[in-house]
Design a protein around this motif. Structure first.
Motif, PDB file in Angstrom:
ATOM      1  N   ASN A 129       0.822  -1.199   0.000  1.00 54.36           N
ATOM      2  CA  ASN A 129       0.000   0.000   0.000  1.00 54.36           C
ATOM      3  C   ASN A 129       0.865   1.261   0.000  1.00 54.36           C
ATOM      4  O   ASN A 129       1.814   1.377   0.764  1.00 54.36           O
ATOM      5  N   GLY A 130       0.548   2.194  -0.913  1.00 50.76           N
ATOM      6  CA  GLY A 130       1.231   3.476  -0.948  1.00 50.76           C
ATOM      7  C   GLY A 130       2.599   3.459  -1.602  1.00 50.76           C
ATOM      8  O   GLY A 130       3.365   4.398  -1.447  1.00 50.76           O
ATOM      9  N   SER A 155      -3.233  -1.686  -3.017  1.00 52.22           N
ATOM     10  CA  SER A 155      -3.732  -0.541  -2.273  1.00 52.22           C
ATOM     11  C   SER A 155      -4.796  -0.970  -1.275  1.00 52.22           C
ATOM     12  O   SER A 155      -5.644  -1.807  -1.575  1.00 52.22           O
ATOM     13  N   SER A 172      -4.364   4.012   0.075  1.00 55.85           N
ATOM     14  CA  SER A 172      -3.394   4.951  -0.484  1.00 55.85           C
ATOM     15  C   SER A 172      -3.117   4.610  -1.940  1.00 55.85           C
ATOM     16  O   SER A 172      -3.223   3.448  -2.348  1.00 55.85           O
ATOM     17  N   THR A 173      -2.750   5.620  -2.738  1.00 54.73           N
ATOM     18  CA  THR A 173      -2.421   5.393  -4.136  1.00 54.73           C
ATOM     19  C   THR A 173      -1.226   4.457  -4.235  1.00 54.73           C
ATOM     20  O   THR A 173      -0.194   4.671  -3.600  1.00 54.73           O
ATOM     21  N   THR A 174      -1.378   3.388  -5.024  1.00 59.49           N
ATOM     22  CA  THR A 174      -0.342   2.375  -5.218  1.00 59.49           C
ATOM     23  C   THR A 174      -0.169   2.191  -6.718  1.00 59.49           C
ATOM     24  O   THR A 174      -1.141   1.978  -7.429  1.00 59.49           O
ATOM     25  N   GLY A 190      -7.582   2.692  -5.575  1.00 60.95           N
ATOM     26  CA  GLY A 190      -6.280   3.327  -5.365  1.00 60.95           C
ATOM     27  C   GLY A 190      -5.158   2.709  -6.179  1.00 60.95           C
ATOM     28  O   GLY A 190      -4.058   3.244  -6.236  1.00 60.95           O
ATOM     29  N   ASN A 191      -5.407   1.560  -6.829  1.00 63.40           N
ATOM     30  CA  ASN A 191      -4.407   0.927  -7.689  1.00 63.40           C
ATOM     31  C   ASN A 191      -4.366   1.644  -9.030  1.00 63.40           C
ATOM     32  O   ASN A 191      -5.413   1.913  -9.621  1.00 63.40           O
TER      33      ASN A 191
END
Length: 93
Positions: A2-3, A22, A25-27, A50-51
């Motif tokens: 994540n992230g 993710s 968080s943006t991943t 978020g992916n």
């Protein structure tokens, strides 16, 4: 994780798992240049918006010859990413 971000800058023989996972968080999976993905592996995206799979370099290609890409997220051109899926490549989204 994540992230985090993972960048592909060259051809890749993937016989394992590239995890874009993710949990809020943006991943990122960033594809820069002309890249061919071979091997028996997979790219797994978790069930999260978020992916992201994208490129920072103009006219970039991800040529998926034999891997399986699964999960959810966003694939976008950004600087000009094209995904070419080969006969043995699979995209399950």
């Amino acid at each position: 994780a994540n992230g985090t971000s993972y960048t592909i800058n060259d051809d890749l023989e993937n016989n394992g798992t590239i995890a874009v996972q993710s949990v809020g968080s943006t991943t990122n999976l960033i594809v820069n240049g002309d890249n061919t993905l071979t091997g028996t592996g997979q790219i797994t995206l978790s069930a999260s918006s978020g992916n992201r799979i994208y490129s920072d370099v103009a006219a970039s290609f991800l040529r998926n010859e034999t891997n399986t890409i699964t999960g959810s997220g966003t694939v976008f051109a950004n600087a000009g990413l094209s995904i070419v899926n080969g006969d043995a490549g699979r995209i399950l989204a």
